[in-house]
Design an enzyme around this catalytic site. Structure first.
Site, PDB file in Angstrom:
ATOM      1  N   CYS A 233       1.393  26.151 107.157  1.00 53.89           N
ATOM      2  CA  CYS A 233       0.215  26.046 108.264  1.00 53.89           C
ATOM      3  C   CYS A 233       0.799  26.032 109.935  1.00 53.89           C
ATOM      4  O   CYS A 233       1.614  25.184 110.224  1.00 53.89           O
ATOM      5  CB  CYS A 233      -0.684  24.841 108.054  1.00 53.89           C
TER       6      CYS A 233
ATOM      7  N   CYS B 171      40.113  11.968 109.818  1.00 54.01           N
ATOM      8  CA  CYS B 171      38.783  12.776 109.852  1.00 54.01           C
ATOM      9  C   CYS B 171      38.936  14.203 110.189  1.00 54.01           C
ATOM     10  O   CYS B 171      39.803  14.578 110.985  1.00 54.01           O
ATOM     11  CB  CYS B 171      37.929  12.250 110.599  1.00 54.01           C
TER      12      CYS B 171
ATOM     13  N   CYS C 155      -1.917  43.408 113.146  1.00 51.82           N
ATOM     14  CA  CYS C 155      -1.524  42.190 113.743  1.00 51.82           C
ATOM     15  C   CYS C 155      -0.832  42.744 115.240  1.00 51.82           C
ATOM     16  O   CYS C 155      -0.372  43.699 115.393  1.00 51.82           O
ATOM     17  CB  CYS C 155      -0.525  41.322 112.901  1.00 51.82           C
TER      18      CYS C 155
ATOM     19  N   HIS D 171      22.877  -7.936  96.837  1.00 54.36           N
ATOM     20  CA  HIS D 171      22.056  -8.974  96.677  1.00 54.36           C
ATOM     21  C   HIS D 171      21.801  -9.539  95.118  1.00 54.36           C
ATOM     22  O   HIS D 171      22.590  -9.052  94.398  1.00 54.36           O
ATOM     23  CB  HIS D 171      20.640  -7.874  96.838  1.00 54.36           C
TER      24      HIS D 171
ATOM     25  N   CYS E 284       0.992  37.389 110.703  1.00 52.52           N
ATOM     26  CA  CYS E 284       1.296  36.870 112.018  1.00 52.52           C
ATOM     27  C   CYS E 284       1.178  35.644 112.214  1.00 52.52           C
ATOM     28  O   CYS E 284       1.572  35.321 113.094  1.00 52.52           O
ATOM     29  CB  CYS E 284       0.677  37.759 113.006  1.00 52.52           C
TER      30      CYS E 284
ATOM     31  N   CYS F 128      30.833  21.914 102.528  1.00 53.52           N
ATOM     32  CA  CYS F 128      31.959  21.486 103.252  1.00 53.52           C
ATOM     33  C   CYS F 128      32.149  22.075 105.005  1.00 53.52           C
ATOM     34  O   CYS F 128      31.724  23.482 104.625  1.00 53.52           O
ATOM     35  CB  CYS F 128      33.590  21.743 102.642  1.00 53.52           C
TER      36      CYS F 128
ATOM     37  N   CYS G 292      63.483  33.987 113.408  1.00 54.08           N
ATOM     38  CA  CYS G 292      63.307  33.648 114.584  1.00 54.08           C
ATOM     39  C   CYS G 292      61.665  33.348 114.945  1.00 54.08           C
ATOM     40  O   CYS G 292      61.203  33.051 114.015  1.00 54.08           O
ATOM     41  CB  CYS G 292      63.361  35.003 115.529  1.00 54.08           C
TER      42      CYS G 292
END
Length: 492
Positions: free
Chosen positions: A362, A268, A403, A244, A394, A319, A459
């Site tokens: 809340c 990727c 509670c 721009h 609670c 990562c 091997c």
């Protein structure tokens, strides 16, 4: 009467042609601001095909100087006369700095004291955007000699591919990731009439303050005091959006230093596709992911609220391969998400900060207001939100007494993450090890614990050396060692 008027018009037209003879015509106008030391700014219309010598011919008369007495500074470099304007990465309303050349009298080492010469202090050079190569994007330990050979190899590869290195930024004006332009100014007085003594070699030189020294052409009191105290003047690098029109020297963008052009064609980490550009995680291995997979990784972790609230970096991710010390430091990389997803990211980050600060959210549906409370206070009122009064312990409506237990409070979402990392791909998708092809031939992961195992002969019967594993497996089948493996390809 009309004959006389037409004749007069033709006469004026010929006079204008004579007066404009020898001047360059503009085929494609580029409006540029030229700042002069002292604070004045002039506007000139240039043709991108012109060279800097033409710019000096236009600017010098307005300064009362000859063209060879003026130097043009842009992006930390004095531009040579032969450089084309189109090579300087200029946009509409970009700013050039015009400075009078100071001449130094140098005495030659001869017996005659009259042997004096004048020397200009200008050093013509290429624009900064043309002097930075792929080594800018890595090799933070540029002082080590071990990376010199690899750097030369990469530079030769880049010249063969003829690829142009781009910077990527987040533009606050465009509100999106865009290609960016690097600019330079004085660290102390913020003047753009500044030339660097050396080009940056890595991102540390650009992002960290006081790494590159230079010469400030501004005669401000700040820089004068620095010179009098014999302190070096430092460069300050910043970025602008290239998509721009420039809105002045205060028009800045946030550099996205982890997003880089995939000049090395690294696959990727997740999908194994070769994309451009890519994001390189700040881990020691430099794991690479395409931007689509990075977005998917962020969305998955966001929906599961698995971002990490780092005490210094904020709400961020590491990562996906599990590398240590790999947290993303610049959180503007998460602006690759949609506006709604980024708003959710900001909300979750704020909530996590409130919770880690000893506050609560809340529990009323549709509210979620963060509330910082005093220790020991169990009666919480959402004063600035919905007004709900609830119990801190609670999170139910406030009550007197113990509670009630909630059977569902320990239930968690155990759905699998749709962003998966194959350890085999993690071995290949490394930024600084793209040229090391031997690892794909001589190394395979243990089928049980995925520990990379190197075979240097012998091997095909492999035994994992990781403590607690000791899994017996076949190098060819990459599965448990069996009698069939022994009979078919014990020795290849």
């Amino acid at each position: 009467m009309s004959f006389i008027i037409n004749a007069f018009k033709n006469f004026l037209h010929r006079m204008f042609q004579i007066l404009s003879f020898g001047k360059k015509s503009i085929s494609n106008s580029l409006s540029i601001y030229v700042k002069i030391i002292g604070g004045n700014t002039i506007t000139v219309d240039l043709d991108p095909t012109w060279d800097i010598k033409n710019v000096k011919e236009i600017v010098a008369p307005k300064l009362g100087l000859e063209p060879d007495e003026v130097k043009i500074i842009f992006a930390g470099k004095e531009l040579g006369d032969e450089i084309k304007i189109e090579e300087c990465d200029l946009g509409q309303q970009s700013i050039l700095h015009a400075v009078k050349i100071t001449r130094k009298i140098i005495k030659l080492p001869q017996e005659s004291s009259s042997s004096l010469i004048e020397e200009n202090d200008d050093q013509s050079s290429q624009p900064l955007s043309k002097t930075l190569d792929d080594s800018m994007f890595s090799y933070d330990d540029s002082s080590g000699s071990g990376g010199n050979m690899e750097r030369e190899m990469l530079n030769s590869q880049n010249s063969l591919h003829n690829s142009k290195v781009h910077f990527y930024i987040f533009c606050p004006t465009c509100k999106a990731m865009k290609s960016g332009k690097i600019r330079v100014r004085c660290h102390f007085c913020k003047s753009g009439a500044f030339t660097v003594h050396s080009d940056p070699q890595n991102w540390n030189d650009v992002l960290r303050p006081k790494q590159i020294t230079g010469t400030c052409e501004n005669s401000s009191d700040i820089c004068a005091n620095i010179l009098n105290n014999r302190e070096p003047t430092f460069a300050e690098f910043y970025f602008k959006c290239s998509e721009h029109t420039s809105m002045g020297e205060q028009d800045e963008a946030v550099p996205l230093d982890l997003i880089r052009p995939n000049l090395r064609e690294i696959p990727c980490l997740a999908c194994a596709d070769v994309r451009d550009p890519v994001l390189v995680f700040p881990c020691s291995a430099g794991h690479v992911t395409c931007l689509d997979c990075f977005r998917q990784y962020c969305i998955t972790k966001l929906m599961e609220r698995q971002f990490w609230q780092h005490p210094e970096l904020g709400y961020t991710l590491a990562c996906p391969a599990g590398c240590t010390d790999s947290f993303i430091k610049e959180i503007h990389h998460f602006r690759l998400l949609t506006d709604a997803q980024y708003a959710l990211y900001q909300r979750f980050g704020t909530e996590e900060f409130v919770l880690r600060s000893g506050g609560v959210l809340c529990p009323q549906p549709g509210c979620g207001m963060g509330i910082l409370i005093d220790p020991g206070c169990n009666k919480i009122a959402c004063v600035n939100g919905c007004g709900y009064v609830f119990c801190r312990l609670c999170l139910q409506g406030y009550h007197i007494g113990e509670c009630q237990s909630n059977e569902n409070e320990n239930n968690t979402n155990e759905e699998g993450c749709i962003y998966n990392v194959d350890p085999n791909r993690a071995l290949v998708a490394r930024w600084d090890e793209a040229s090391r092809v031997t690892i794909k031939v001589s190394t395979k992961p243990c089928p049980k614990c995925r520990t990379p195992t190197e075979r240097d002969g012998g091997c095909m019967h492999m035994i994992c050396t990781r403590a607690g594993c000791a899994f017996h497996w076949c190098w060819v089948c990459q599965s448990a060692w069996t009698r069939d493996c022994m009979g078919n390809h014990w020795f290849g």
